[in-house]
Design a protein around this motif. Structure first.
Motif, PDB file in Angstrom:
ATOM      1  N   ASP A  56       0.744  -1.071  -0.023  1.00  0.00           N
ATOM      2  CA  ASP A  56       0.016   0.067  -0.003  1.00  0.00           C
ATOM      3  C   ASP A  56       0.985   1.220   0.211  1.00  0.00           C
ATOM      4  OD1 ASP A  56      -2.130  -1.861   0.045  1.00  0.00           O
ATOM      5  OD2 ASP A  56      -2.708  -1.484   2.215  1.00  0.00           O
ATOM      6  N   SER A  57       2.104   1.246   0.389  1.00  0.00           N
ATOM      7  CA  SER A  57       3.180   2.334   0.484  1.00  0.00           C
ATOM      8  C   SER A  57       3.984   2.233  -0.646  1.00  0.00           C
ATOM      9  CB  SER A  57       3.825   2.437   1.951  1.00  0.00           C
ATOM     10  OG  SER A  57       3.098   2.709   2.633  1.00  0.00           O
ATOM     11  N   LEU A  58       3.829   1.206  -1.710  1.00  0.00           N
ATOM     12  CA  LEU A  58       4.734   1.067  -2.629  1.00  0.00           C
ATOM     13  C   LEU A  58       4.968   2.392  -3.795  1.00  0.00           C
ATOM     14  CD1 LEU A  58       6.808  -1.150  -3.568  1.00  0.00           C
ATOM     15  CD2 LEU A  58       5.058  -1.902  -5.348  1.00  0.00           C
ATOM     16  N   ALA A  59       3.867   2.908  -3.957  1.00  0.00           N
ATOM     17  CA  ALA A  59       3.921   4.030  -4.837  1.00  0.00           C
ATOM     18  C   ALA A  59       4.919   5.187  -4.605  1.00  0.00           C
ATOM     19  CB  ALA A  59       2.399   4.372  -5.426  1.00  0.00           C
ATOM     20  N   SER A  60       4.427   5.437  -3.084  1.00  0.00           N
ATOM     21  CA  SER A  60       5.345   6.622  -2.799  1.00  0.00           C
ATOM     22  C   SER A  60       6.624   6.217  -2.375  1.00  0.00           C
ATOM     23  CB  SER A  60       4.458   7.135  -1.296  1.00  0.00           C
ATOM     24  OG  SER A  60       4.569   6.367  -0.477  1.00  0.00           O
ATOM     25  N   LEU A  61       6.871   5.008  -1.926  1.00  0.00           N
ATOM     26  CA  LEU A  61       8.493   4.702  -1.359  1.00  0.00           C
ATOM     27  C   LEU A  61       9.178   4.771  -2.884  1.00  0.00           C
ATOM     28  CD1 LEU A  61       7.643   1.705   0.642  1.00  0.00           C
ATOM     29  CD2 LEU A  61       8.847   3.647   1.560  1.00  0.00           C
ATOM     30  N   GLN A  62       8.650   4.105  -4.221  1.00  0.00           N
ATOM     31  CA  GLN A  62       9.183   4.083  -5.449  1.00  0.00           C
ATOM     32  C   GLN A  62       9.530   5.552  -5.963  1.00  0.00           C
ATOM     33  OE1 GLN A  62       6.474   1.489  -7.539  1.00  0.00           O
ATOM     34  NE2 GLN A  62       7.998  -0.052  -7.548  1.00  0.00           N
ATOM     35  N   ALA A  63       8.615   6.406  -5.563  1.00  0.00           N
ATOM     36  CA  ALA A  63       8.591   7.814  -6.019  1.00  0.00           C
ATOM     37  C   ALA A  63       9.883   8.684  -5.455  1.00  0.00           C
ATOM     38  CB  ALA A  63       7.388   8.542  -5.791  1.00  0.00           C
ATOM     39  N   ALA A  64       9.889   8.081  -4.277  1.00  0.00           N
ATOM     40  CA  ALA A  64      11.293   8.532  -3.273  1.00  0.00           C
ATOM     41  C   ALA A  64      12.492   7.773  -3.738  1.00  0.00           C
ATOM     42  CB  ALA A  64      10.893   8.329  -1.924  1.00  0.00           C
ATOM     43  N   GLY A  65      12.358   6.911  -4.605  1.00  0.00           N
ATOM     44  CA  GLY A  65      13.543   6.125  -5.129  1.00  0.00           C
ATOM     45  C   GLY A  65      13.913   5.037  -4.643  1.00  0.00           C
ATOM     46  N   TYR A  66      13.009   4.244  -3.876  1.00  0.00           N
ATOM     47  CA  TYR A  66      13.355   2.987  -3.398  1.00  0.00           C
ATOM     48  C   TYR A  66      12.661   1.561  -4.129  1.00  0.00           C
ATOM     49  CZ  TYR A  66      14.619   5.861   0.906  1.00  0.00           C
ATOM     50  OH  TYR A  66      15.462   6.652   1.860  1.00  0.00           O
ATOM     51  N   ARG A  67      13.261   0.621  -3.947  1.00  0.00           N
ATOM     52  CA  ARG A  67      12.965  -0.528  -4.356  1.00  0.00           C
ATOM     53  C   ARG A  67      12.832  -1.451  -3.153  1.00  0.00           C
ATOM     54  NH1 ARG A  67      14.342  -1.607  -9.712  1.00  0.00           N
ATOM     55  NH2 ARG A  67      14.662   0.488 -10.831  1.00  0.00           N
ATOM     56  N   VAL A  68      11.506  -2.160  -3.113  1.00  0.00           N
ATOM     57  CA  VAL A  68      11.264  -2.772  -2.095  1.00  0.00           C
ATOM     58  C   VAL A  68      11.422  -4.517  -2.359  1.00  0.00           C
ATOM     59  CG1 VAL A  68       9.378  -3.664  -0.306  1.00  0.00           C
ATOM     60  CG2 VAL A  68       9.468  -1.172  -1.008  1.00  0.00           C
ATOM     61  N   VAL A  69      12.030  -5.362  -1.444  1.00  0.00           N
ATOM     62  CA  VAL A  69      12.100  -6.707  -1.745  1.00  0.00           C
ATOM     63  C   VAL A  69      12.031  -7.333  -0.304  1.00  0.00           C
ATOM     64  CG1 VAL A  69      13.993  -8.499  -2.399  1.00  0.00           C
ATOM     65  CG2 VAL A  69      14.029  -6.281  -3.382  1.00  0.00           C
ATOM     66  N   GLY A  70      11.041  -8.280  -0.179  1.00  0.00           N
ATOM     67  CA  GLY A  70      10.768  -8.986   0.914  1.00  0.00           C
ATOM     68  C   GLY A  70      11.570 -10.626   0.829  1.00  0.00           C
ATOM     69  N   ILE A  71      12.236 -10.966   1.886  1.00  0.00           N
ATOM     70  CA  ILE A  71      12.997 -12.214   1.921  1.00  0.00           C
ATOM     71  C   ILE A  71      12.438 -13.056   2.971  1.00  0.00           C
ATOM     72  CG2 ILE A  71      14.829 -10.806   3.368  1.00  0.00           C
ATOM     73  CD1 ILE A  71      16.922 -12.707   2.050  1.00  0.00           C
ATOM     74  N   SER A  72      12.428 -14.261   2.698  1.00  0.00           N
ATOM     75  CA  SER A  72      12.077 -15.341   3.711  1.00  0.00           C
ATOM     76  C   SER A  72      12.596 -16.750   3.279  1.00  0.00           C
ATOM     77  CB  SER A  72      10.357 -15.339   3.834  1.00  0.00           C
ATOM     78  OG  SER A  72       9.947 -16.135   2.928  1.00  0.00           O
TER      79      SER A  72
END
Length: 156
Positions: A56-72
């Motif tokens: 749900d926060s991905l668009a704003s995180l990406q707009a700030a230049g972040y890539r999100v990756v989950g690891i398990s």
């Protein structure tokens, strides 16, 4: 005791299978800021809450230049079901042998209701564009963590 990472440390390299049958390496993300978050198990209540908060926060995180990756440590097939069930829009990587989780200090001794056991320590790492650790947070809470991280990063 598990060795923990600190700001300024070089982020341990990884090249892991993804939920969609591909592979993802830290090298392939060079030049981007990365939020790598470690979670114990796909499709459990806390991990679902956290993943959906990142989604749900991905668009704003990406707009700030972040890539999100989950690891398990979950197998790619289970990760694929998690992505499909919860409409996750970022990559999940599988670390079945826990080698990368150990390198990040995100696997080790945990306590729950007086019981001591080994497991994934819910953690989040912000890696800068040059592969250095900017933020290393351990034992984070599933609920409210993404909002706190956004505040810590100055995004809210």
């Amino acid at each position: 005791m598990t060795t923990r990472l600190a700001p300024g440390d070089t982020a341990p390299a990884f090249d892991l299978p993804t939920h969609d049958g591909g592979r993802l390496s830290l090298d392939s993300l060079k030049g981007h800021k990365v939020i790598l978050y470690a979670y114990p198990a796909a499709m459990t209540p806390g991990c679902t809450k956290q993943a959906c908060d990142f989604r749900d926060s991905l668009a704003s995180l990406q707009a700030a230049g972040y890539r999100v990756v989950g690891i398990s440590p979950d197998k790619p097939a289970k990760l694929a079901k998690f992505v499909e069930r919860d409409a996750l829009t970022f990559p999940l990587v599988s670390d079945g042998d826990k080698e990368v989780l150990n390198a990040y200090g995100a696997y080790g001794e945990k306590k729950n209701y007086g019981r001591v056991y080994e497991g994934v320590i819910r953690s989040t790492f912000v890696i800068d564009a040059d592969g250095k650790i900017e933020v290393a947070q351990y034992n984070v809470r599933a609920t409210g963590h993404v909002a706190k991280l956004r505040r810590d990063l100055g995004l809210d």
